[in-house]
Motif scaffolding. Structure first.
Motif, mmCIF file in Angstrom:
data_model
loop_
_atom_site.group_PDB
_atom_site.id
_atom_site.type_symbol
_atom_site.label_atom_id
_atom_site.label_comp_id
_atom_site.label_asym_id
_atom_site.label_seq_id
_atom_site.Cartn_x
_atom_site.Cartn_y
_atom_site.Cartn_z
ATOM 1 N N GLU A 177 0.739 -1.336 -0.027
ATOM 2 C CA GLU A 177 0.044 -0.133 0.090
ATOM 3 C C GLU A 177 0.940 1.390 0.015
ATOM 4 O OE1 GLU A 177 -3.729 -2.182 2.417
ATOM 5 O OE2 GLU A 177 -2.318 -0.960 3.563
ATOM 6 N N LEU A 178 1.914 1.131 0.704
ATOM 7 C CA LEU A 178 2.888 2.225 0.671
ATOM 8 C C LEU A 178 3.533 2.638 -0.678
ATOM 9 C CD1 LEU A 178 4.773 4.052 2.921
ATOM 10 C CD2 LEU A 178 6.568 2.205 2.198
ATOM 11 N N CYS A 179 4.032 1.496 -1.347
ATOM 12 C CA CYS A 179 4.259 1.629 -2.856
ATOM 13 C C CYS A 179 3.423 2.020 -3.717
ATOM 14 C CB CYS A 179 5.217 0.283 -3.094
ATOM 15 S SG CYS A 179 6.381 -0.355 -2.174
ATOM 16 N N ASN A 180 2.146 1.733 -3.473
ATOM 17 C CA ASN A 180 1.156 2.384 -4.419
ATOM 18 C C ASN A 180 0.613 3.853 -4.458
ATOM 19 O OD1 ASN A 180 0.421 0.072 -6.224
ATOM 20 N ND2 ASN A 180 -0.429 -1.154 -4.511
ATOM 21 N N ASP A 203 -4.368 17.298 5.300
ATOM 22 C CA ASP A 203 -3.316 16.517 6.145
ATOM 23 C C ASP A 203 -3.891 14.991 6.300
ATOM 24 O OD1 ASP A 203 -1.425 18.761 6.500
ATOM 25 O OD2 ASP A 203 -2.961 19.442 8.000
ATOM 26 N N SER A 204 -3.953 14.470 5.151
ATOM 27 C CA SER A 204 -4.623 13.192 5.220
ATOM 28 C C SER A 204 -3.886 12.382 3.878
ATOM 29 C CB SER A 204 -6.095 12.953 4.837
ATOM 30 O OG SER A 204 -6.702 13.919 6.020
ATOM 31 N N LEU A 205 -3.991 11.032 4.153
ATOM 32 C CA LEU A 205 -3.600 9.939 2.971
ATOM 33 C C LEU A 205 -4.672 9.049 2.615
ATOM 34 C CD1 LEU A 205 0.148 8.892 4.263
ATOM 35 C CD2 LEU A 205 -0.565 9.624 2.144
ATOM 36 N N TYR A 206 -4.817 8.803 1.470
ATOM 37 C CA TYR A 206 -6.053 8.058 0.875
ATOM 38 C C TYR A 206 -5.526 6.860 0.343
ATOM 39 C CZ TYR A 206 -10.076 6.515 -1.892
ATOM 40 O OH TYR A 206 -10.903 5.877 -2.340
ATOM 41 N N VAL A 207 -5.752 5.837 1.183
ATOM 42 C CA VAL A 207 -5.488 4.450 0.726
ATOM 43 C C VAL A 207 -6.491 3.663 -0.021
ATOM 44 C CG1 VAL A 207 -4.384 2.418 1.466
ATOM 45 C CG2 VAL A 207 -3.891 4.449 2.720
ATOM 46 N N PRO A 208 -6.502 3.291 -1.285
ATOM 47 C CA PRO A 208 -7.670 2.653 -1.956
ATOM 48 C C PRO A 208 -7.553 1.190 -1.697
ATOM 49 C CG PRO A 208 -6.129 3.317 -3.209
ATOM 50 C CD PRO A 208 -5.547 3.813 -2.298
ATOM 51 N N PRO A 209 -8.732 0.310 -1.986
ATOM 52 C CA PRO A 209 -8.610 -0.958 -2.033
ATOM 53 C C PRO A 209 -8.227 -1.770 -3.544
ATOM 54 C CG PRO A 209 -10.895 -0.421 -2.205
ATOM 55 C CD PRO A 209 -9.839 0.825 -2.299
ATOM 56 N N ASN A 265 -2.893 -3.771 -3.058
ATOM 57 C CA ASN A 265 -3.604 -3.178 -1.807
ATOM 58 C C ASN A 265 -4.557 -4.315 -1.256
ATOM 59 O OD1 ASN A 265 -2.179 -1.043 -2.223
ATOM 60 N ND2 ASN A 265 -3.772 0.331 -2.061
ATOM 61 N N LYS A 266 -4.706 -4.637 0.062
ATOM 62 C CA LYS A 266 -5.377 -5.518 0.554
ATOM 63 C C LYS A 266 -6.462 -5.029 1.495
ATOM 64 C CE LYS A 266 -1.450 -8.744 0.261
ATOM 65 N NZ LYS A 266 -0.402 -9.377 1.035
ATOM 66 N N ARG A 267 -6.860 -3.940 1.612
ATOM 67 C CA ARG A 267 -8.048 -3.274 2.280
ATOM 68 C C ARG A 267 -9.288 -3.463 1.823
ATOM 69 N NH1 ARG A 267 -6.162 1.323 5.937
ATOM 70 N NH2 ARG A 267 -3.737 0.777 5.731
ATOM 71 N N LYS A 268 -10.105 -3.938 2.920
ATOM 72 C CA LYS A 268 -11.690 -4.269 2.480
ATOM 73 C C LYS A 268 -12.391 -3.029 1.798
ATOM 74 C CE LYS A 268 -11.827 -8.028 5.908
ATOM 75 N NZ LYS A 268 -12.429 -8.449 7.128
ATOM 76 N N ARG A 269 -12.012 -1.796 2.530
ATOM 77 C CA ARG A 269 -12.567 -0.655 1.615
ATOM 78 C C ARG A 269 -11.439 0.532 2.061
ATOM 79 N NH1 ARG A 269 -18.032 0.125 2.147
ATOM 80 N NH2 ARG A 269 -17.717 2.106 1.835
ATOM 81 N N ALA A 270 -11.746 1.652 0.978
ATOM 82 C CA ALA A 270 -10.563 2.750 1.117
ATOM 83 C C ALA A 270 -10.670 3.215 2.616
ATOM 84 C CB ALA A 270 -11.120 3.604 -0.047
ATOM 85 N N THR A 271 -9.579 3.760 2.928
ATOM 86 C CA THR A 271 -9.355 4.540 4.005
ATOM 87 C C THR A 271 -8.690 5.724 3.928
ATOM 88 O OG1 THR A 271 -8.955 2.203 4.904
ATOM 89 C CG2 THR A 271 -8.469 3.945 6.324
ATOM 90 N N VAL A 272 -8.957 6.714 4.963
ATOM 91 C CA VAL A 272 -8.308 7.976 5.043
ATOM 92 C C VAL A 272 -7.882 8.150 6.363
ATOM 93 C CG1 VAL A 272 -8.646 10.358 4.745
ATOM 94 C CG2 VAL A 272 -10.214 8.988 3.511
#
Length: 354
Positions: free
Chosen positions: A165-168, A196-202, A219-226
């Motif tokens: 997720e970091l690399c993406n 001042d946020s990071l968006y991590v998509p699934p 990425n292995k998230r069940k849903r997007a996260t801020v």
């Protein structure tokens, strides 16, 4: 004879050859030849396993049980040529295969759903892992002087995200309240009103194109996260952006190489190497030692989970930040992001910089 032929295939158009059916539909959906080959290789290996090593005896993919799938994943772990991240990737391939075949009505159920839930990293810390205090971790961070390396380590420690997720992350996934010359940050609609946020998509998946670039990790998230960016993470990211090379990819990755792969998106292997080298210098990594002893990028996720959960007492917030929660819970935190996430995070997150 191929595995598909051995299964009694009537051709790729027939569900009697479910692997061929799925791979052909991937072509119809525009997936690259490389991606189709990779899925085919893994799914053929799975079909072969079901014919020879399934716990309940020979079984077709459409009739495989949760136990059959779990046994296959276990067999992958026993292959010395396959690392943990590859095992996880192969499991995700199998999960997508079953999800699609169930959706189109070719299979009755997806036995990988329960398997993937069991494979998810647990919120409870592993009691056998090395325990590192916040003070010792802060001293470790202080010894990292390269702007990129420090940004990588602090991002992992402050967010609990996985190395893939970091690399993406792309520049559009980072919103800072402080303007940064020459950079177009925070282009995501999901970051509107959330500075001042990071968006991590699934969505990003290894071998598939996302935001104009083929990805080397999933990425292995069940849903997007801020995820909130506190003042310490902002500081190291600003220092990194001040020296970041121009990106080769039109996706504008947040983290790119500064050595042989100048301007190219970093891969999980490169990040793992950075962490391994710095951890070895600190006496926290030894060749041949296991997860209980070695500090790796995944250890930072464990550190984040343990210390933030202990400080907040909010299991739900930590699970949200990790991307581990189901739709109903994540919707609660998404709708009340300012109150339930940012405030709790900023009040409780540990300090790492002097």
């Amino acid at each position: 004879m191929s595995d598909a032929d051995a299964a009694g295939s009537d051709g790729p158009d027939s569900p009697e050859d479910p692997v061929g059916y799925f791979v052909q539909d991937m072509e119809f959906h525009g997936k690259s030849p490389r991606t189709r080959r990779e899925y085919r290789r893994v799914l053929d290996r799975f079909a072969s396993f079901l014919r020879t090593d399934a716990p309940g005896g020979q079984v077709a993919p459409g009739d495989a049980s949760h136990r059959d799938c779990m046994a296959f994943v276990h067999s992958l772990r026993g292959d010395p040529a396959i690392g943990d991240s590859t095992v996880a990737a192969y499991a995700s391939y199998l999960h997508r295969f079953y999800a699609y075949m169930t959706q189109v009505g070719a299979f009755d159920a997806n036995p990988m759903t329960l398997v993937m839930e069991e494979l998810d990293e647990r919120i409870d810390p592993d009691p056998t892992r090395r325990e590192i205090s916040v003070a010792r971790m802060a001293a470790f961070v202080a010894g990292i002087t390269h702007p990129l390396e420090r940004a990588l380590v602090v991002t992992l420690l402050k967010t609990g995200m996985r190395v893939g997720e970091l690399c993406n992350l792309d520049l559009r996934d980072l919103a800072l309240s402080r303007a940064v010359a020459a950079y177009d940050l925070g282009g995501r609609a999901q970051l509107d009103g959330r500075p001042d946020s990071l968006y991590v998509p699934p969505e990003p998946s290894m071998g598939e194109r996302y935001n104009g670039e083929e990805r080397t990790a999933s990425n292995k998230r069940k849903r997007a996260t801020v995820i909130p960016v506190d003042d310490e993470l902002e500081r190291v990211l600003l220092r990194w952006l001040a020296v970041r090379p121009d990106a080769v990819s039109p996706a504008d990755p947040l983290f790119v190489g500064t050595a042989s792969g100048w301007g190219e998106r970093l891969t999980p292997a490169q990040v793992q190497r950075v962490v391994r080298e710095r951890a070895r210098e600190a006496g926290w990594h030894e060749t041949g030692a296991g997860a209980a002893e070695n500090v790796t990028p995944h250890y930072f996720r464990h550190f984040f989970t343990t210390h933030l959960r202990d400080r907040t007492g909010e299991r739900g917030v930590v699970k949200y930040l990790r991307g581990d929660v189901a739709d109903d819970i994540i919707d609660t935190y998404t709708h009340n992001w300012g109150d339930n996430v940012r405030e709790t995070y900023e009040e409780s997150v540990y300090r790492l910089l002097e």
